[in-house]
Design an enzyme around this catalytic site. Sequence first.
Site, PDB file in Angstrom:
ATOM      1  N   LYS A   1       0.860  -1.187   0.000  1.00 27.99           N
ATOM      2  CA  LYS A   1       0.000   0.000   0.000  1.00 27.99           C
ATOM      3  C   LYS A   1       0.892   1.231   0.000  1.00 27.99           C
ATOM      4  CE  LYS A   1      -4.492   0.746   0.240  1.00 27.99           C
ATOM      5  NZ  LYS A   1      -5.469  -0.230  -0.261  1.00 27.99           N
TER       6      LYS A   1
ATOM      7  N   GLY B   1     -20.951   6.182   2.272  1.00 31.97           N
ATOM      8  CA  GLY B   1     -19.833   6.452   1.369  1.00 31.97           C
ATOM      9  C   GLY B   1     -20.318   6.323  -0.065  1.00 31.97           C
TER      10      GLY B   1
ATOM     11  N   GLY C   1     -18.662   7.241  -2.992  1.00 34.23           N
ATOM     12  CA  GLY C   1     -17.595   7.459  -3.974  1.00 34.23           C
ATOM     13  C   GLY C   1     -17.724   6.433  -5.078  1.00 34.23           C
ATOM     14  N   ASN C   2     -16.609   6.081  -5.707  1.00 40.94           N
ATOM     15  CA  ASN C   2     -16.629   5.157  -6.840  1.00 40.94           C
ATOM     16  C   ASN C   2     -17.322   3.830  -6.488  1.00 40.94           C
ATOM     17  OD1 ASN C   2     -15.804   4.088  -9.478  1.00 40.94           O
ATOM     18  ND2 ASN C   2     -14.372   2.875  -8.292  1.00 40.94           N
ATOM     19  N   ALA C   3     -16.883   3.198  -5.387  1.00 45.36           N
ATOM     20  CA  ALA C   3     -17.436   1.882  -5.037  1.00 45.36           C
ATOM     21  C   ALA C   3     -18.914   1.985  -4.626  1.00 45.36           C
ATOM     22  CB  ALA C   3     -16.607   1.253  -3.918  1.00 45.36           C
ATOM     23  N   GLY C   4     -19.237   2.951  -3.789  1.00 40.04           N
ATOM     24  CA  GLY C   4     -20.608   3.104  -3.295  1.00 40.04           C
ATOM     25  C   GLY C   4     -21.600   3.391  -4.416  1.00 40.04           C
TER      26      GLY C   4
HETATM   27  N1  GLU Z   1      -6.953  -0.038  -3.579  1.00 38.03           N
HETATM   28  C1  GLU Z   1      -7.742  -1.163  -3.934  1.00 38.03           C
HETATM   29  C2  GLU Z   1      -7.893  -2.104  -2.750  1.00 38.03           C
HETATM   30  O1  GLU Z   1      -7.784  -1.699  -1.614  1.00 38.03           O
HETATM   31  C3  GLU Z   1      -7.254  -1.860  -5.204  1.00 38.03           C
HETATM   32  C4  GLU Z   1      -5.876  -2.413  -5.151  1.00 38.03           C
HETATM   33  C5  GLU Z   1      -5.381  -2.906  -6.501  1.00 38.03           C
HETATM   34  O2  GLU Z   1      -6.137  -2.933  -7.446  1.00 38.03           O
HETATM   35  O3  GLU Z   1      -4.199  -3.257  -6.545  1.00 38.03           O
HETATM   36  O4  GLU Z   1      -8.201  -3.252  -2.913  1.00 38.03           O
END
Ligand code: GLU
Length: 415
Positions: free
Chosen positions: A103, A214, A216-219
């Site tokens: 990360k 939330g 955003g994109n996912a929500g």
């Molecule tokens: N940031 C996203 C996660 O937390 C995607 C990570 C990725 O696609 O490598 O799963």
Amino acid sequence: MATLFDNTLKRLIEAAEHLDLDPGFLGKLKNALEMTQAYLSIRMDDGSIKSFLAYRCRYNDSLGPTKGGIRFHPDVNADEVMALALMMTSKCAVMDLPFGGAKGGVMVDPHSLSIMERERVSRAYIRAFAHVIGPDRDIPAPDVGTNEKTMAWMMDEYSTIVGKRTPAVITGKPVVLGGSLGRDDATARGAYNIIQHKARTLGLKRGARVAIQGFGNAGMHMAQLMATDGYKIVAVSDSKGAVHAPAGFDIGELLAAKRCGRVMNMAGSAGVSVIPGDELLAVDCEVLVLAALENMVHKGNAGSIKARLIVELANGPVTPEADEILKAMNVVILPDILANAGGVTVSYFEWVQNREGERWTLDQVHARLKTAMEREADAVWAYAREKNITLRTAAYVLALSRIAAAMEALGTEKF
Ligand code: GLU
């Protein structure tokens, strides 16, 4: 107070009790492989220079090159980055992807930057961490506060540094630059695939009511997928506020309101009332989707939840103390490392396409994602049933069994 990293590690340690593991494996998983920190110095549009603290953590590479997003958020800190990198390690293992976990993050509010300042921060990030990342070493992706534009600048900067076009160094790129079709809604679609697959086991019926924290994109994508399938979206929130429509929102209107800036734009529509943000969790509904940030459900508010199913689209939205309360209330939690793993799964598809020089159709991506989500959901459910444990612990058991098998195969030098 326990930190996000403490909480994440605790879940892994609990899962280890259900496996007969060499203690050395767990010992190795208590520390990150590599944690790099840098200050990014940027020329602002007004001519001044500002520095932003940035991190990249490669947590564990037993299963393959490390993988995980880059977050731009004012609260980014070392503990959070390490915790999220550990979650990525588990998430990739749950999905049986040939990746370890990583990360990254920059302590910055992206909304306070102009688009050109954002580009400078993104490129500076890659200059600072180019020696850490690479298509066979560590592959970043979007996370909170970053998007496909960010990934495009980053891929371009990396390609300039190494002197060759390298699309496989990063995923979540725009399709025109080698991004995969279907990556934009993959996080939500993966969760939706599991819900559809397990609807009967979960006791979900057509018309079930859904609240989403939330937007955003996912929500947003989750709202769209579930509404299309006949679910009723009854409450949504974003960082600016929350709105409640007991009879269900008109999904087209809701998405249009958000595109104009915020869900509060729905206030004033027929049947819609404004509620305090923290009341969203307590709304009458069957499904609660958590798509904001970590630690949103804690011991202070878990007891007010009415939903029977919680879907964790964010990473770490429920604290371990809240887990205990919700377990006693018989609330089922679809845990983050499985529920939101559709994102990294389609990232893997993108990486494969880049390396092969291929482009898959949207139907191919959707079909492969569905197969992967259903396969691993079945595996998690099987562990949960066999060992009489929650889906969260079962997901960690599955992850840990795969990571440990890789460590064992790599030999004693590795742990
Ligand atoms: N940031 C996203 C996660 O937390 C995607 C990570 C990725 O696609 O490598 O799963």
